[in-house]
Design a protein around this motif. Sequence first.
Motif, PDB file in Angstrom:
ATOM      1  N   GLU A 113       4.317  -1.859  14.710  1.00 37.95           N
ATOM      2  CA  GLU A 113       5.376  -2.166  13.741  1.00 37.95           C
ATOM      3  C   GLU A 113       4.801  -2.436  12.357  1.00 37.95           C
ATOM      4  O   GLU A 113       5.370  -2.011  11.351  1.00 37.95           O
ATOM      5  CB  GLU A 113       6.199  -3.361  14.231  1.00 37.95           C
ATOM      6  CG  GLU A 113       7.054  -3.041  15.438  1.00 37.95           C
ATOM      7  CD  GLU A 113       8.286  -3.919  15.518  1.00 37.95           C
ATOM      8  OE1 GLU A 113       8.791  -4.344  14.462  1.00 37.95           O
ATOM      9  OE2 GLU A 113       8.737  -4.172  16.646  1.00 37.95           O
ATOM     10  N   ARG A 114       3.671  -3.125  12.296  1.00 37.06           N
ATOM     11  CA  ARG A 114       3.041  -3.350  10.995  1.00 37.06           C
ATOM     12  C   ARG A 114       2.549  -2.018  10.421  1.00 37.06           C
ATOM     13  O   ARG A 114       2.698  -1.764   9.226  1.00 37.06           O
ATOM     14  CB  ARG A 114       1.878  -4.330  11.119  1.00 37.06           C
ATOM     15  CG  ARG A 114       1.060  -4.454   9.826  1.00 37.06           C
ATOM     16  CD  ARG A 114       0.173  -5.672   9.789  1.00 37.06           C
ATOM     17  NE  ARG A 114      -0.750  -5.629   8.671  1.00 37.06           N
ATOM     18  CZ  ARG A 114      -0.407  -5.787   7.387  1.00 37.06           C
ATOM     19  NH1 ARG A 114       0.844  -6.006   7.064  1.00 37.06           N
ATOM     20  NH2 ARG A 114      -1.325  -5.738   6.432  1.00 37.06           N
ATOM     21  N   ALA A 115       1.987  -1.187  11.282  1.00 39.48           N
ATOM     22  CA  ALA A 115       1.530   0.130  10.822  1.00 39.48           C
ATOM     23  C   ALA A 115       2.699   0.926  10.240  1.00 39.48           C
ATOM     24  O   ALA A 115       2.571   1.558   9.178  1.00 39.48           O
ATOM     25  CB  ALA A 115       0.884   0.888  11.973  1.00 39.48           C
ATOM     26  N   ALA A 116       3.838   0.873  10.923  1.00 38.63           N
ATOM     27  CA  ALA A 116       5.018   1.599  10.442  1.00 38.63           C
ATOM     28  C   ALA A 116       5.475   1.070   9.091  1.00 38.63           C
ATOM     29  O   ALA A 116       5.889   1.832   8.209  1.00 38.63           O
ATOM     30  CB  ALA A 116       6.139   1.500  11.462  1.00 38.63           C
ATOM     31  N   SER A 117       5.397  -0.242   8.897  1.00 43.79           N
ATOM     32  CA  SER A 117       5.825  -0.829   7.626  1.00 43.79           C
ATOM     33  C   SER A 117       4.861  -0.490   6.495  1.00 43.79           C
ATOM     34  O   SER A 117       5.255  -0.443   5.327  1.00 43.79           O
ATOM     35  CB  SER A 117       5.943  -2.346   7.767  1.00 43.79           C
ATOM     36  OG  SER A 117       4.664  -2.955   7.925  1.00 43.79           O
ATOM     37  N   LEU A 118       3.587  -0.258   6.823  1.00 42.66           N
ATOM     38  CA  LEU A 118       2.592   0.058   5.800  1.00 42.66           C
ATOM     39  C   LEU A 118       2.630   1.526   5.381  1.00 42.66           C
ATOM     40  O   LEU A 118       2.214   1.866   4.276  1.00 42.66           O
ATOM     41  CB  LEU A 118       1.184  -0.266   6.325  1.00 42.66           C
ATOM     42  CG  LEU A 118       0.832  -1.756   6.406  1.00 42.66           C
ATOM     43  CD1 LEU A 118      -0.427  -1.954   7.245  1.00 42.66           C
ATOM     44  CD2 LEU A 118       0.635  -2.341   5.008  1.00 42.66           C
ATOM     45  N   TYR A 119       3.123   2.389   6.270  1.00 41.63           N
ATOM     46  CA  TYR A 119       3.101   3.830   5.992  1.00 41.63           C
ATOM     47  C   TYR A 119       4.251   4.174   5.047  1.00 41.63           C
ATOM     48  O   TYR A 119       5.381   4.415   5.462  1.00 41.63           O
ATOM     49  CB  TYR A 119       3.206   4.623   7.291  1.00 41.63           C
ATOM     50  CG  TYR A 119       2.905   6.097   7.114  1.00 41.63           C
ATOM     51  CD1 TYR A 119       1.598   6.563   7.179  1.00 41.63           C
ATOM     52  CD2 TYR A 119       3.920   7.021   6.895  1.00 41.63           C
ATOM     53  CE1 TYR A 119       1.308   7.907   7.017  1.00 41.63           C
ATOM     54  CE2 TYR A 119       3.639   8.363   6.731  1.00 41.63           C
ATOM     55  CZ  TYR A 119       2.340   8.796   6.794  1.00 41.63           C
ATOM     56  OH  TYR A 119       2.048  10.142   6.633  1.00 41.63           O
ATOM     57  N   ALA A 120       3.948   4.237   3.749  1.00 41.63           N
ATOM     58  CA  ALA A 120       4.965   4.497   2.738  1.00 41.63           C
ATOM     59  C   ALA A 120       5.164   5.976   2.461  1.00 41.63           C
ATOM     60  O   ALA A 120       6.037   6.346   1.670  1.00 41.63           O
ATOM     61  CB  ALA A 120       4.596   3.785   1.434  1.00 41.63           C
ATOM     62  N   GLY A 121       4.379   6.830   3.092  1.00 43.06           N
ATOM     63  CA  GLY A 121       4.498   8.263   2.875  1.00 43.06           C
ATOM     64  C   GLY A 121       3.161   8.941   3.083  1.00 43.06           C
ATOM     65  O   GLY A 121       2.154   8.301   3.402  1.00 43.06           O
ATOM     66  N   PRO A 122       3.116  10.266   2.905  1.00 40.12           N
ATOM     67  CA  PRO A 122       1.879  11.011   3.120  1.00 40.12           C
ATOM     68  C   PRO A 122       0.729  10.501   2.253  1.00 40.12           C
ATOM     69  O   PRO A 122       0.933  10.057   1.122  1.00 40.12           O
ATOM     70  CB  PRO A 122       2.256  12.448   2.740  1.00 40.12           C
ATOM     71  CG  PRO A 122       3.737  12.514   2.942  1.00 40.12           C
ATOM     72  CD  PRO A 122       4.252  11.155   2.575  1.00 40.12           C
ATOM     73  N   PHE A 123      -0.466  10.589   2.777  1.00 43.10           N
ATOM     74  CA  PHE A 123      -1.682  10.136   2.097  1.00 43.10           C
ATOM     75  C   PHE A 123      -1.868  10.887   0.778  1.00 43.10           C
ATOM     76  O   PHE A 123      -1.820  12.120   0.717  1.00 43.10           O
ATOM     77  CB  PHE A 123      -2.883  10.382   3.018  1.00 43.10           C
ATOM     78  CG  PHE A 123      -4.210   9.993   2.446  1.00 43.10           C
ATOM     79  CD1 PHE A 123      -4.562   8.666   2.287  1.00 43.10           C
ATOM     80  CD2 PHE A 123      -5.131  10.968   2.087  1.00 43.10           C
ATOM     81  CE1 PHE A 123      -5.802   8.311   1.774  1.00 43.10           C
ATOM     82  CE2 PHE A 123      -6.370  10.633   1.575  1.00 43.10           C
ATOM     83  CZ  PHE A 123      -6.707   9.295   1.422  1.00 43.10           C
ATOM     84  N   LEU A 124      -2.040  10.133  -0.310  1.00 48.25           N
ATOM     85  CA  LEU A 124      -2.252  10.676  -1.660  1.00 48.25           C
ATOM     86  C   LEU A 124      -1.224  11.738  -2.015  1.00 48.25           C
ATOM     87  O   LEU A 124      -1.545  12.768  -2.619  1.00 48.25           O
ATOM     88  CB  LEU A 124      -3.680  11.257  -1.788  1.00 48.25           C
ATOM     89  CG  LEU A 124      -4.816  10.240  -1.832  1.00 48.25           C
ATOM     90  CD1 LEU A 124      -6.157  10.941  -2.018  1.00 48.25           C
ATOM     91  CD2 LEU A 124      -4.617   9.215  -2.932  1.00 48.25           C
ATOM     92  N   ASP A 125       0.020  11.491  -1.648  1.00 53.05           N
ATOM     93  CA  ASP A 125       1.084  12.458  -1.898  1.00 53.05           C
ATOM     94  C   ASP A 125       1.250  12.692  -3.394  1.00 53.05           C
ATOM     95  O   ASP A 125       1.406  11.751  -4.171  1.00 53.05           O
ATOM     96  CB  ASP A 125       2.389  11.927  -1.301  1.00 53.05           C
ATOM     97  CG  ASP A 125       3.466  12.989  -1.245  1.00 53.05           C
ATOM     98  OD1 ASP A 125       3.124  14.177  -1.171  1.00 53.05           O
ATOM     99  OD2 ASP A 125       4.653  12.627  -1.271  1.00 53.05           O
ATOM    100  N   GLY A 126       1.204  13.954  -3.804  1.00 52.76           N
ATOM    101  CA  GLY A 126       1.381  14.310  -5.206  1.00 52.76           C
ATOM    102  C   GLY A 126       0.143  14.197  -6.058  1.00 52.76           C
ATOM    103  O   GLY A 126       0.174  14.573  -7.228  1.00 52.76           O
TER     104      GLY A 126
END
Length: 483
Positions: A113-126
Amino acid sequence: MSVILRLLGGLRLEADGVTPSARALQKKRLALLAVIGASPTARVSRDKLTGLLWPETETERARHQLASALYDLRKAFGEAALVSTGDEVSLDRTVIQVDAAEFQDAIAAGDRERAASLYAGPFLDGFFLSDAPELERWVDAERARLAQMHGRAIEELAREATGRGDLLKAVEWWRTLAAQDPFNSRVAVGLISALDAADDRGGALRHARIHSDLLVAELGVEPNAEVTALVERLRASPERAPASPVTSARALSDAGGKPTDPGVGLAVRDRRPARRHARTIALALAGAMLLMLIAVEGQRAWSRNHADDSSAAAPAVRDRPIVLMMDSPHPSRVYDEEIARGSGTNADVINDLLRDLPIQRVKEAAGPLWHRHEEIRTLDPDLVLIHLSAFCNESCEPDRVKLRRFIEYLADGRARILIYSRLPADTLSMAFETMMGDLPRRFPSLASRVQTFSVTAYGPPHWKDPATSAEFKLQVKRLLGLK
């Protein structure tokens, strides 16, 4: 002093109590921090750093460039932030926190659950450096690896929620996964099954249709046998008696709450009358109001974190509104074969279609490696016309689908958005709803600014049909308030 390096969902450095110099914030120096910070050991050799960031530079000069970059970063964040030991450079994560590292630590500790909350999107997106192709390949590999870790964690959370009977939470996790990977049939089966278990047979069948139409329209393939068999079983079997209001997705849907529905209000609504007890309805409405308050506060916080000084002012009045036309240059994404043979895009056709309107027209070729967020933000368009597949290549890999991130980037601006596709109108609405994930909860005003347009609703799936072109042009005029 608190310094956080955010690599998930983009590249951003948040520094409280320190003001880094302009040199320390240069893209290549931030990329240097990203490479070291994302390493499982927070330690990388000098040869690897120079190979990734200065691949075309002679060895001694590349080493000098690396030393200069390290000097600027240490000057900004302290000597302890980056330590050289032999041929390796390490980052002290107690000085500079890294969200990608914390995400991986949470996965390793089993705290999904903490991992899910930390994942804000793809790595270095853009993020992109034009003179560092090796870095681009490394970013692609890291992005895929972390996205896979996130997907596995979300799927495990969904299955755990199902196992303990928390059907609404299971649906929420499966929806999150479907938004990240809309073409994955295993994920589609998971969400369809979860919706049915939560007493939302209609929602289950709707998602099955969305998934099927997406595969056909975007990839040219049919859904696999497991999806087809599941749909046939659902259609053939009678619906179960409603579950309790605590676990039933339909209970909240009928009451008007829909707290786990990530849609933007574009999908066809369930018109069945509410049949639940008045107390259930009151609880659902109270929950919906609470979620609305949370969403409003989330929008304010997001706007504060993302807006620059110029965005705080009221939008400037323009003589002619700016219309941005975005589409993929890949031939398989272009509707008109003649235009595709000439290396054109749908945006070229739309540009000609709107030529007589009192607007400023700007064409932008999007695609999997698109990285012009800042330029588009500066442009501040009044209307964005975008193909549903604008950020896809031929196979439209899930980690390349950047439409959601692009709309999030413009969510606190003035832009209205018109999404077009060859999908049927109702399927397009529901597909877009699924792909948007939680954006509507975070940006409540977004629904009123986004519309969808099916090019098959008025004629053949290309712009040569007069009815299609006329209706599209009319939609543009309505969105801009033109007569």
